[in-house]
Scaffold this active site. Sequence first.
Site, PDB file in Angstrom:
ATOM      1  CD  GLU A   1     -17.130 -89.411  14.765  1.00 44.69           C
ATOM      2  OE1 GLU A   1     -17.793 -89.170  13.683  1.00 44.69           O
ATOM      3  OE2 GLU A   1     -17.103 -88.472  15.489  1.00 44.69           O
TER       4      GLU A   1
ATOM      5  CB  CYS B   1     -19.557 -73.733   7.467  1.00 50.12           C
ATOM      6  SG  CYS B   1     -19.686 -73.680   5.744  1.00 50.12           S
TER       7      CYS B   1
END
Length: 352
Positions: free
Chosen positions: A38, A193
């Site tokens: 992350e 997206c």
Amino acid sequence: MSSTLSFSTMVLNWFDRHGRKDLPWQQHITPYRVWVSEIMLQQTQVATVIPYFLRFMERFPDVQVLAAAKEDDVLHLWSGLGYYSRARNLHKAANYLIENYQGVFPNSVETLCELPGVGRSTAGAIAAIAMGIRAPILDGNVKRVLARYQAVQGWPGKTAVARTLWDIAESYTPEDRTAEYTQAMMDLGAMICTRTKPACALCPLMESCVALQQGKETCFPEPKPRKILPEKSVRMLMIINDAGEVLLEKRPVTGVWGGLWSFPEVITESDLDGQVADKVGITLDRIEKWEPFRHTFSHYHLNITPVKASVKQGASMVAESGRWQWYHFDNPSELGVAAPVKKLMEKLRQSL
């Protein structure tokens, strides 16, 4: 479909068929592996991160090994990935975990946020993916999906807009399959997206996406207000001694390329010898200016003029201990260097 299925169900159904399930950090999932991935993925694409992640895990397989390492070793493996404060914070956080939690990750978003470099979204990802805790995330990909789905006005960097998006993220995060949902939302933003050319026809949310219904899918989220970046100029001194070593300087921990090794820098060309004598304590010979180039940071342009030079006589240093190092290309030490410096060092090596 949208009238009968919840948001999370539509996203999870899509993930089951199309989501990514073979990324390195999705194998042998632990809080440590999720945390490192992350941090690396912040402002960096998956394809770029994968080789760095694999090398990092091989060298630093757990919190204990990372905490015990030297910061230079951590920065060395980070060289070229950019945003080097992330690497320094990883090292600091590893030591924080050893000192305060015996190397075990705390199991709440609030306590995970105590770790240096870990914000609410990163903490949520660690909690959801590695611990199965219901926690929303709001990284760049998820912001884009949610902003378009509900046509949220405004730049997400504004506090009010961010608060709205967090509320939406919270409302859609399911009680079950939280780990898969979290990965699914990141994948949906990265694969479907996308920022400039979203594949709306392939999106599981297309029937109920407000931005798509309005024909304004690329208008959301609103971009950060543009500003003209200022320019700075420096001369990087590539100083070679009689042994064929190049002089490197360790940069201050704070600021650009903090804690990395770089070439000594001076600002102006006038009185170059005097500036070098004051800064380094040596006299230069055979000065050769290379072609200037530009490196752009998020907040300014840096115009760099490389200057190759030899030490005129001797290599005695009157400098702070630990600040300077003579680097030998045939017997290199493992140091963290920024990408432009790394490229210059390779070019310099070929010129010797």
